[in-house]
Design a protein around this motif. Sequence first.
Motif, PDB file in Angstrom:
ATOM      1  N   ILE A  38       0.846  -1.196   0.000  1.00 44.47           N
ATOM      2  CA  ILE A  38       0.000   0.000   0.000  1.00 44.47           C
ATOM      3  C   ILE A  38       0.879   1.243   0.000  1.00 44.47           C
ATOM      4  N   THR A  39       1.890   1.231   0.858  1.00 44.57           N
ATOM      5  CA  THR A  39       2.782   2.378   0.993  1.00 44.57           C
ATOM      6  C   THR A  39       3.541   2.672  -0.297  1.00 44.57           C
ATOM      7  N   ASP A  40       3.956   1.609  -1.010  1.00 48.81           N
ATOM      8  CA  ASP A  40       4.730   1.852  -2.245  1.00 48.81           C
ATOM      9  C   ASP A  40       3.845   2.037  -3.478  1.00 48.81           C
ATOM     10  N   GLY A  41       2.520   2.063  -3.263  1.00 49.93           N
ATOM     11  CA  GLY A  41       1.606   2.373  -4.364  1.00 49.93           C
ATOM     12  C   GLY A  41       1.139   1.199  -5.188  1.00 49.93           C
ATOM     13  N   SER A  42       1.450  -0.024  -4.770  1.00 46.55           N
ATOM     14  CA  SER A  42       1.037  -1.202  -5.539  1.00 46.55           C
ATOM     15  C   SER A  42      -0.461  -1.476  -5.424  1.00 46.55           C
ATOM     16  N   PHE A  43      -1.056  -1.053  -4.325  1.00 40.50           N
ATOM     17  CA  PHE A  43      -2.493  -1.244  -4.113  1.00 40.50           C
ATOM     18  C   PHE A  43      -3.137   0.116  -3.924  1.00 40.50           C
ATOM     19  N   GLU A  44      -4.200   0.362  -4.691  1.00 41.13           N
ATOM     20  CA  GLU A  44      -4.913   1.636  -4.585  1.00 41.13           C
ATOM     21  C   GLU A  44      -6.406   1.392  -4.516  1.00 41.13           C
ATOM     22  N   ALA A  45      -7.082   2.229  -3.755  1.00 42.00           N
ATOM     23  CA  ALA A  45      -8.532   2.113  -3.604  1.00 42.00           C
ATOM     24  C   ALA A  45      -9.085   3.480  -3.222  1.00 42.00           C
ATOM     25  N   THR A  46     -10.405   3.573  -3.162  1.00 39.31           N
ATOM     26  CA  THR A  46     -11.050   4.801  -2.705  1.00 39.31           C
ATOM     27  C   THR A  46     -11.552   4.632  -1.275  1.00 39.31           C
ATOM     28  N   LYS A  47     -12.339   3.563  -1.079  1.00 41.23           N
ATOM     29  CA  LYS A  47     -12.908   3.299   0.246  1.00 41.23           C
ATOM     30  C   LYS A  47     -12.869   1.799   0.498  1.00 41.23           C
ATOM     31  N   VAL A  48     -12.251   1.406   1.613  1.00 38.19           N
ATOM     32  CA  VAL A  48     -11.970  -0.004   1.871  1.00 38.19           C
ATOM     33  C   VAL A  48     -12.640  -0.455   3.163  1.00 38.19           C
ATOM     34  N   LEU A  49     -13.193  -1.665   3.125  1.00 36.66           N
ATOM     35  CA  LEU A  49     -13.725  -2.319   4.320  1.00 36.66           C
ATOM     36  C   LEU A  49     -12.791  -3.468   4.689  1.00 36.66           C
TER      37      LEU A  49
END
Length: 261
Positions: free
Chosen positions: A127-138
């Motif tokens: 997540i920190t390195d930008g491999s995973f992106e989202a708007t709103k996560v549960l």
Amino acid sequence: MMSAGPLFGKHVLVTRPRGQAASFIDKIEAAGGMVHFVPLIAFRSFSDPNGKDRLQTLFTYDWIILTSKNGVDFFFQQLEKAGKDRADIQARFAAIGTETAAVLQTYGFQAEYIPEKFSADQFAKEITDGSFEATKVLIPKGNLARTMIADALRKKGMAADEWIVYETFFPEEEKARLIDLLQKERTDVITFTSPSSVRHFMKAAEEAGIDAFEQSVVACIGPVTKKEADRFGLHTKICPDVYTSESLAEAIDHYFRKEEN
């Protein structure tokens, strides 16, 4: 003449929860091990004060991150209890590990994202390195799960809601069985698949005044569990690079094959 297997004559303590241990036990026994099965953790549904809100806003999330097989099962149990049709879920799913992804598939969903290593630490790193992106996560999770995934998402400007759907507890009826086993049998290999199982093991051992495990080979499923075992002075000798029960069984097999040579 067939080999007796690298674990022939070895007494192996399996502490996995009921319902999750069968395949692991099969692999240990296939390698010749004598299994002592004492499940040191169990799970039950949890009523999170935020649960009602999570259910009401369920269809506003673009990603749902599931961190364990239990998280999958109890998430869908919560939906069923609330009368929610899982077929209406529009979110994409991420799962920590292939075992979690496999359970998710039984509910009709594919994990579209799995971190490179099967841990919350690795997911947070990606997540920190930008491999995973989202708007709103549960993030449906257990009561003992850490917050690092949600923290990493928020630091990157993404909205993240956590939902405790189950809790972990020590099945008291197993404590006496464990103490009896430790007092009467040798344990050549002690296996742990969660930090909770380590803590529950040590609680029972301390209550019984048992504190010498130098003769036992301690095997942990991954680095988080290993860290907890080492904190108690158990000195883990086996910890696979892939954090699954199958890899743990293979690592135990490999360790004792090397010991034979």
